[in-house]
Write a protein that holds these residues in place. Sequence first.
Motif, short mmCIF file in Angstrom:
data_model
loop_
_atom_site.label_atom_id
_atom_site.label_comp_id
_atom_site.label_asym_id
_atom_site.label_seq_id
_atom_site.Cartn_x
_atom_site.Cartn_y
_atom_site.Cartn_z
N PRO B 10 0.83 -1.20 0.00
CA PRO B 10 0.00 0.00 0.00
C PRO B 10 0.86 1.26 0.00
O PRO B 10 1.85 1.31 0.74
CB PRO B 10 -0.80 -0.09 1.31
CG PRO B 10 -0.27 -1.25 2.05
CD PRO B 10 0.76 -1.95 1.26
N VAL B 11 0.51 2.20 -0.84
CA VAL B 11 1.34 3.40 -1.00
C VAL B 11 1.55 4.17 0.31
O VAL B 11 2.68 4.52 0.64
CB VAL B 11 0.76 4.32 -2.11
CG1 VAL B 11 1.54 5.63 -2.20
CG2 VAL B 11 0.79 3.60 -3.45
N PRO B 12 0.51 4.41 1.10
CA PRO B 12 0.72 5.21 2.32
C PRO B 12 1.63 4.52 3.34
O PRO B 12 2.21 5.17 4.18
CB PRO B 12 -0.68 5.38 2.90
CG PRO B 12 -1.62 4.96 1.83
CD PRO B 12 -0.89 4.01 0.96
N LEU B 13 1.72 3.19 3.26
CA LEU B 13 2.49 2.44 4.26
C LEU B 13 3.80 1.94 3.69
O LEU B 13 4.49 1.12 4.30
CB LEU B 13 1.66 1.25 4.76
CG LEU B 13 0.27 1.59 5.30
CD1 LEU B 13 -0.51 0.32 5.62
CD2 LEU B 13 0.37 2.46 6.55
N LYS B 14 4.16 2.44 2.51
CA LYS B 14 5.30 1.91 1.77
C LYS B 14 6.60 1.95 2.60
O LYS B 14 7.28 0.93 2.77
CB LYS B 14 5.48 2.71 0.49
CG LYS B 14 6.35 2.03 -0.53
CD LYS B 14 6.36 2.84 -1.82
CE LYS B 14 7.43 2.27 -2.75
NZ LYS B 14 7.59 3.11 -3.93
N ASP B 15 6.89 3.12 3.16
CA ASP B 15 8.15 3.30 3.90
C ASP B 15 8.18 2.41 5.13
O ASP B 15 9.15 1.74 5.42
CB ASP B 15 8.32 4.76 4.30
CG ASP B 15 8.47 5.63 3.08
OD1 ASP B 15 8.90 5.09 2.03
OD2 ASP B 15 8.14 6.83 3.15
N LYS B 16 7.05 2.40 5.82
CA LYS B 16 6.94 1.64 7.05
C LYS B 16 7.14 0.15 6.81
O LYS B 16 7.78 -0.55 7.58
CB LYS B 16 5.54 1.90 7.64
CG LYS B 16 5.35 1.45 9.07
CD LYS B 16 3.99 1.92 9.55
CE LYS B 16 3.50 1.07 10.70
NZ LYS B 16 2.07 1.29 10.95
N PHE B 17 6.58 -0.36 5.70
CA PHE B 17 6.58 -1.80 5.48
C PHE B 17 7.82 -2.32 4.75
O PHE B 17 8.16 -3.48 4.87
CB PHE B 17 5.33 -2.21 4.66
CG PHE B 17 4.06 -2.14 5.44
CD1 PHE B 17 4.09 -1.95 6.82
CD2 PHE B 17 2.84 -2.28 4.82
CE1 PHE B 17 2.91 -1.89 7.54
CE2 PHE B 17 1.66 -2.23 5.53
CZ PHE B 17 1.69 -2.02 6.89
N SER B 18 8.45 -1.44 3.98
CA SER B 18 9.56 -1.95 3.17
C SER B 18 10.74 -2.42 4.05
O SER B 18 11.50 -3.29 3.65
CB SER B 18 10.02 -0.90 2.17
OG SER B 18 10.23 0.32 2.85
N SER B 19 10.82 -1.89 5.29
CA SER B 19 11.93 -2.28 6.16
C SER B 19 11.60 -3.55 6.95
O SER B 19 12.47 -4.20 7.51
CB SER B 19 12.24 -1.14 7.13
OG SER B 19 11.06 -0.79 7.82
N ARG B 20 10.27 -3.90 6.98
CA ARG B 20 9.84 -5.03 7.78
C ARG B 20 9.70 -6.28 6.91
O ARG B 20 9.30 -6.19 5.76
CB ARG B 20 8.46 -4.69 8.38
CG ARG B 20 8.42 -4.58 9.89
CD ARG B 20 6.98 -4.39 10.32
NE ARG B 20 6.23 -5.64 10.21
CZ ARG B 20 5.14 -5.79 9.46
NH1 ARG B 20 4.67 -4.80 8.76
NH2 ARG B 20 4.52 -6.94 9.45
N SER B 21 9.98 -7.41 7.48
CA SER B 21 9.77 -8.61 6.69
C SER B 21 8.31 -9.04 6.84
O SER B 21 7.73 -8.93 7.92
CB SER B 21 10.70 -9.73 7.14
OG SER B 21 10.23 -10.30 8.35
N SER B 22 7.70 -9.50 5.75
CA SER B 22 6.29 -9.89 5.76
C SER B 22 6.11 -11.02 4.76
O SER B 22 6.84 -11.10 3.75
CB SER B 22 5.43 -8.68 5.37
OG SER B 22 4.17 -9.11 4.92
N HIS B 23 5.14 -11.90 5.04
CA HIS B 23 4.85 -12.97 4.08
C HIS B 23 4.03 -12.48 2.91
O HIS B 23 3.89 -13.16 1.90
CB HIS B 23 4.08 -14.10 4.79
CG HIS B 23 4.91 -14.87 5.75
ND1 HIS B 23 4.39 -15.51 6.86
CD2 HIS B 23 6.24 -15.12 5.80
CE1 HIS B 23 5.34 -16.09 7.54
NE2 HIS B 23 6.49 -15.87 6.91
#
Lengths: 394, 215
Positions: B10-23
């Motif tokens: 999701p664009v608004p959460l891009k920065d927040k999520f790109s550093s986190r690992s997720s399935h």
Amino acid sequence: MFNTLLRKIIRTGVGRGRFIMAGVGLTVALLLIFSAVQVQVNYSELLYGKSNQDSIANFLVINKEINGNDPENTLSQQEVEKLKQQPFVVTIGQLSASRFKVSAQSPSDNFPFYTDLFFESVPNEFIDVTSKDWTWSPGSRTIPLVIPNQFLDIYNFGFAPSQNLFQLTQEMVMALPIVINIHTNGTTVPFTGRVVGFSDRISSVLVPQNFLDWANKTYGTQSAGKTSRVVIKTNDPGDPKLASYLKKNGLVTNADKTRFSKYRSIVNTVVGASWVTGVVMLLFALLVFSLFIQLTIASTKHEIQLLITLGASPRQLQKFLLKQFLPTNIVIAFLCLLAVAVLQFFIHRFLQNQNMEVSQLISPFTILAAVLIVLVLWIVNVSTIRKYIKQTGE
Amino acid sequence: MNIQLQKVIPVPLKDKFSSRSSHIWNQQVLFTDGEWIKIKAPSGTGKTTLINIMYKVRYDYEGTVQWNSKDLREIKGDELAMLRQQKVSVIFQDLRLFANLTARENIELKRVMQQPFYEKDAIESMAATLGVTHVLDQRAGTCSYGEQQRIAIIRSLMQPFKWLIMDEPFSHLDKENIKRAATLIAAECKQRNAGFVLTDLDEDDHFEYSNFYNL
């Protein structure tokens, strides 16, 4: 069932007042437009319908307006030609006048009269008298005459009572031989005149054209006369174009017969005004309707969005909304058509009493107009609904 | 029908999520037909965002979501509606009932929106199973959250589907009710050979999941 639920969700009650206003506007607009169409149809039926053709009214005698300034008020050949070109003229006939002196007198002392006279002639097709006696063959001393009905009226109701004379019927006049004297170069040539008919159309003493041609050649003393009057045959003596052409060119005719043109102009103006008003009102009603649809959709925006999220298809919603709005339009159009039809029936009855014949049924053109307008309403409804549902869904 | 996520973020959460690992975020994920999928997601990891992206109520993401190998962005209007009526059902976290309609009308709406999958009496029997018979004729807006949640569950089961997407579907229910609801959902999915995607905060054993993901 789905629609019942939709009706609870999408409340179309918002702005009910506006909806009613738009409905009233549409009603008035449609009434105006339908009656304009119907009146137009009725009017042309009155003008051109076979049963309403008044043969007298279709012939007009036209002459220059006499204003007292010109010594002779005649029509030049160019003026006659120009008149012939006009769309309202079917055929044109020139009246030719006698160019010799002529007098008439009674053969009997019981019934004395003497008068100086003139003759005119016009092609037979312009004369409203059909009589087998209306012929003259060269060498014959008997001249058939057609005199205006007004002559007899003037005599019977004006002259005879004042002189203590007999009133005469048409038959009596026709039975009476008249002594006609043509005066030429100091001699007098006697003929016998016989009235064979009375004309309502041309107020002149008419003789057969071949007699006048012969007599002018034989006895004529003056140079070839110019045309002072013409007869035209027209399909529509009430045509305002005819009246305005005559006026512009300083011509006059039996005003009585063109009086229709005044009514015609009035009817045209009224019909035109009702057209314009009707169309403008229709446009406004369409605008208010589409605003109302827009308002309904906007005021239930969240509900529509949720419906779409839950899987309601735009087509389902459009169909539902169209069902809410279009039937009112169609009912209004139908009621207006019905009202005009009822009106037409009464107009038919009313005019029948006045010896005017219009159809008792509404014209196909009016029905066509209704169909077209319903089509326009449908298009406006569908496109507005489609547009705003799409906007809301996105 | 498969659901495929390709590098979705999701664009608004891009920065927040790109550093986190997720399935899920920024990965290639394939949910195969009939799979029962649990997505565990702590608060603030975009659980509801994922559900909204997968169901096409949010568009502000990068990557692509595919329903049946077709980009969800390309599925619109009547086609989207047809899929939502026939293939994909949903239970939102915020329930999304029409507050002015009764509970029964809310359920009925979804039953008759398409060619009905169930007869009308299915509403009664499911309501009885979940213990909400007494609120069926009450306006949804006046029902408690627990009741509303059960109504939303029943609503989602009124239609045919190949996938059921659920966003914390039991958040307002007690253990006993969760058990009943899960049993009902499992039975309905089995009956249709359908898969589901369920998101929740914690691990649980409400269903026999075939796949687990961490968001």
